[in-house]
Write an enzyme that holds these catalytic residues in place. Sequence first.
Site, short mmCIF file in Angstrom:
data_model
loop_
_atom_site.label_atom_id
_atom_site.label_comp_id
_atom_site.label_asym_id
_atom_site.label_seq_id
_atom_site.Cartn_x
_atom_site.Cartn_y
_atom_site.Cartn_z
N SER A 73 -6.73 -0.67 -2.93
CA SER A 73 -7.30 -1.68 -2.03
C SER A 73 -6.29 -2.41 -1.16
CB SER A 73 -8.09 -2.71 -2.84
OG SER A 73 -9.29 -2.13 -3.28
N LYS A 76 -6.59 -1.99 2.45
CA LYS A 76 -7.68 -2.61 3.23
C LYS A 76 -7.23 -3.56 4.35
CE LYS A 76 -10.98 -2.17 -0.61
NZ LYS A 76 -11.61 -2.91 -1.74
N TYR A 198 -11.98 6.79 3.38
CA TYR A 198 -11.66 5.63 2.53
C TYR A 198 -10.94 6.06 1.25
CZ TYR A 198 -12.43 1.88 -0.81
OH TYR A 198 -12.26 0.92 -1.78
N TYR A 250 -10.65 -10.95 -4.28
CA TYR A 250 -12.05 -10.82 -4.73
C TYR A 250 -12.57 -12.12 -5.30
CZ TYR A 250 -10.22 -6.09 -4.58
OH TYR A 250 -9.59 -4.95 -4.20
N VAL A 268 -6.36 -1.56 -7.56
CA VAL A 268 -6.62 -1.22 -8.97
C VAL A 268 -5.58 -0.32 -9.62
CG1 VAL A 268 -9.12 -1.59 -9.07
CG2 VAL A 268 -8.23 0.61 -8.29
#
Length: 444
Positions: A73, A76, A198, A250, A268
Amino acid sequence: VTGRPHERGAFDPVGAMLAQIRADNLGNVRGEVASYIPELSSADPGHFGLALAGVAGSEYHAGDSTVPFTIQSISKPFVYALALTDVGVDALLAKVGVEPSGEGFNAISLEPGTGRPANPMINAGAILTASMVEAHSPGERFDRIRSMLSRCAGRELELDTAVYRSERSTGDRNMALAHLMRQAGVLSVPVDEAVDVYFRQCSVLVTAEDLAVMAATLANAGVNPRTGDEVFDPLVTEHVLSVMATCGMYDSSGDWLVRVGLPAKSGVAGGLVAVSPSQFGIGLYSPLLDQRGNSVRGVAASAEISGRFSLHLMHRVKRTAPSFARVDATHPPHPVTGEVGPGVVVLNMHGDIEFTTAEHALLAVKARSEGPQGETALVVDVSNVTACDPVAVLIIEAIADELAAWGLDVVTVDEHGRRLLRTKAEFLSLDDALVFCHQRAETA
Ligand code: GLN
């Protein structure tokens, strides 16, 4: 040469601080290695790497800072910057929000009615963002993403095919998110294509050192400090850092902002980046994750770095006031004319002049409500000014106008001849300016 023997390369106080912070947190073995992407479960839970890259090009590291892992992530915010560059802020905001979701990274956080994902840091928003990167084919889209990530890292980054395949074959939830967005009409490319790009972007291999340089690129207004490559526009970088500050961690983004106070992003696989704007980027790696998918040791070490290095965004920054020097008989005589006239005030400014620094000067002038006390001139010396914000230029020029209205000569000295301020005259040296001011005072 006498003195203590000095081991070459041992003089590294910043590296030593990182090593100390690593040692402080090494014993923290709480958390679990991610296993929902099967290939990630083979990570070594003992690995713990820290790296820091400064905007001036310095780099420091401690521990397992060269161990490769997938970016996940952390890709991103960078892909978000690329999409912003491609389609512009308005077109992107129309499809992806910038509101913290308060939910997990894989939540179905879509706005009722529009299907717009809450923000680009959760999976739904990231899948949609990646689909907006301009390209003629999914292959070209991923190539552009990988090349942008490589430019941020300052070296060519590779894809981990095993992790990519592993996620591709188990990524049902991400497929489901894409289907929902497709059905709502926000995702304009086929589901398969969107998630494939992705999954690939998440499977790019990086090290903690790469992450530090990537974060430093964001800290440095989009310019990679290792290579000088201008990857993003400064305004794009500001936008991305804002979203990282509110949504990057998050459902622990609020807790993170309070504790660490820096824009950040976790992945992660155990990676984490944090950015100290204008100062440096931090890259961390430790695959043991908390319940929310953030690296346990990464979060703890970041909090410690933030505290020890005084990095919290809300931390009070002390700005140095510009100094005033009244040139009078105590000033050494002028080398050419041999004389020093009284009444010339020199305003010596240095560094980056922003609102508060300029305001110091404003307050000092305003405090002189009685007006001039025998002064005949003000010399603003900006030779050591590295940058002057437009608002500061405005304030200093207003000061110059006010003093001119008092009857003073106001001139600038800049040995670089940059004409930062609009004053009656600019000189390349203080001596030249003083000669000018004194002559004016004599003929007055
Ligand atoms: N590739 C991962 C996923 O989509 C990325 C999630 C993460 O790093 N938080 O599940």
